[in-house]
Design a protein around this motif. Structure first.
Motif, mmCIF file in Angstrom:
data_model
loop_
_atom_site.group_PDB
_atom_site.id
_atom_site.type_symbol
_atom_site.label_atom_id
_atom_site.label_comp_id
_atom_site.label_asym_id
_atom_site.label_seq_id
_atom_site.Cartn_x
_atom_site.Cartn_y
_atom_site.Cartn_z
ATOM 1 N N ALA A 162 9.064 61.253 30.716
ATOM 2 C CA ALA A 162 7.943 60.684 31.488
ATOM 3 C C ALA A 162 6.578 60.968 30.867
ATOM 4 O O ALA A 162 5.565 61.054 31.556
ATOM 5 N N SER A 163 6.554 61.106 29.540
ATOM 6 C CA SER A 163 5.271 61.345 28.864
ATOM 7 C C SER A 163 4.590 60.043 28.459
ATOM 8 O O SER A 163 3.393 60.027 28.181
ATOM 9 N N GLY A 164 5.370 58.960 28.395
ATOM 10 C CA GLY A 164 4.785 57.666 28.029
ATOM 11 C C GLY A 164 5.234 57.143 26.678
ATOM 12 O O GLY A 164 4.549 56.306 26.072
ATOM 13 N N LYS A 165 6.391 57.606 26.189
ATOM 14 C CA LYS A 165 6.909 57.139 24.890
ATOM 15 C C LYS A 165 7.127 55.631 24.897
ATOM 16 O O LYS A 165 6.755 54.931 23.952
ATOM 17 N N SER A 166 7.758 55.136 25.967
ATOM 18 C CA SER A 166 8.070 53.707 26.033
ATOM 19 C C SER A 166 6.798 52.872 26.072
ATOM 20 O O SER A 166 6.701 51.823 25.426
ATOM 21 N N ARG A 207 5.542 65.565 35.916
ATOM 22 C CA ARG A 207 6.221 65.775 37.200
ATOM 23 C C ARG A 207 5.912 64.641 38.174
ATOM 24 O O ARG A 207 6.799 64.075 38.804
ATOM 25 N N GLU A 208 4.634 64.305 38.242
ATOM 26 C CA GLU A 208 4.172 63.245 39.150
ATOM 27 C C GLU A 208 4.841 61.903 38.807
ATOM 28 O O GLU A 208 5.334 61.192 39.680
ATOM 29 N N ARG A 210 8.851 57.622 39.510
ATOM 30 C CA ARG A 210 9.763 56.731 38.788
ATOM 31 C C ARG A 210 11.187 56.811 39.317
ATOM 32 O O ARG A 210 11.859 55.797 39.521
ATOM 33 N N ASP A 211 11.673 58.053 39.528
ATOM 34 C CA ASP A 211 13.080 58.249 39.888
ATOM 35 C C ASP A 211 13.304 58.529 41.370
ATOM 36 O O ASP A 211 14.439 58.702 41.807
ATOM 37 N N GLY A 212 12.211 58.605 42.141
ATOM 38 C CA GLY A 212 12.353 58.873 43.569
ATOM 39 C C GLY A 212 12.963 60.233 43.854
ATOM 40 O O GLY A 212 13.838 60.369 44.716
ATOM 41 N N ALA A 263 11.200 69.767 42.809
ATOM 42 C CA ALA A 263 12.124 70.774 42.268
ATOM 43 C C ALA A 263 13.035 70.165 41.207
ATOM 44 O O ALA A 263 13.248 70.752 40.136
ATOM 45 N N LEU A 264 13.576 68.969 41.488
ATOM 46 C CA LEU A 264 14.454 68.314 40.522
ATOM 47 C C LEU A 264 13.652 67.871 39.300
ATOM 48 O O LEU A 264 14.107 68.004 38.161
ATOM 49 N N ALA A 265 12.461 67.361 39.518
ATOM 50 C CA ALA A 265 11.610 66.951 38.391
ATOM 51 C C ALA A 265 11.332 68.139 37.476
ATOM 52 O O ALA A 265 11.398 68.021 36.247
ATOM 53 N N ASP A 266 11.056 69.302 38.064
ATOM 54 C CA ASP A 266 10.801 70.508 37.269
ATOM 55 C C ASP A 266 12.036 70.922 36.470
ATOM 56 O O ASP A 266 11.927 71.346 35.314
ATOM 57 N N ARG A 267 13.219 70.782 37.076
ATOM 58 C CA ARG A 267 14.463 71.131 36.361
ATOM 59 C C ARG A 267 14.685 70.186 35.180
ATOM 60 O O ARG A 267 15.109 70.610 34.105
#
Length: 203
Positions: free
Chosen positions: A13-17, A141-142, A147-149, A153-157
């Protein structure tokens, strides 16, 4: 035939695409390792080896791979995941390089999300430069949550499961900070496209 290849990488989710699309809009060929990974497991020699190693039950009635079943199997067992990577990764790297070499234009971009985790330049010695898309972890994280709903906690993992930001930046020849401003991303893509054109022609 392009004789110059830039590796494009960055955290989840850094913006590669988004950056890859900017380069494509400028006429640059971007070869995506994720797409190549799906091509490699189409019916053929690599899929046959996967079925031999992990079981014929992973093949669907039409002979294609049950990707979900394989993912569940290998992500529950580190040893199995490494065994799968030993089968697929060499084929992915070979095809990625062949597609970059065959690309029209003086240079091509290989989008490799897990470049750092795979071993960086040691495993991809044919990359002429490495471009890292960097974003603050809070922004990753945001974006992931939206994006994935998923929850924080899951985003951090998911973020923690990848290489650290510092490890990726240590590989970089060039860095694009993606703070969510499309105009900035577009401008940086144009700057870098001109730089890579000059470098590829100088060689």
């Amino acid at each position: 035939m392009s004789g110059y290849v830039i590796g494009l990488t960055g955290g989840i989710a850094s913006g590669k695409s988004a950056l890859g699309r900017e380069f494509e809009s400028l006429g640059v060929t971007v070869v995506d390792a994720d797409v190549v990974a799906r091509e490699v497991v189409a019916p053929g020699p690599v899929l046959s080896r996967i079925a031999e190693r992990f079981g014929q039950h992973l093949l669907q009635p039409d002979g294609t791979l049950d990707r979900r079943a394989l993912r569940e199997l290998v992500f529950a067992d580190e040893e199995l995941r490494l065994a799968l990577e030993a089968i697929t990764h060499p084929a992915i790297r070979e095809r990625l390089r062949a597609q970059c070499d065959a690309a029209p234009g003086p240079y091509a971009i290989a989008a490799i999300p897990l470049l750092t985790e795979a071993g960086g330049r040691r495993v991809y010695p044919w990359l002429d430069r490495v471009l890292v898309v960097d974003a603050p972890v809070s922004l990753q994280r945001e974006r992931l949550m939206a994006r994935d709903g998923i929850d924080a906690a899951l985003a951090d993992r998911m973020i923690a499961a990848q290489a650290r930001r510092e490890q990726r930046l240590a590989l970089a020849d060039d860095v694009v900070v993606n703070d969510g401003n499309p105009a900035h991303l577009q401008a940086r893509a144009r700057e870098l496209a001109a730089q890579y054109l000059a470098l590829s022609q100088a060689g």
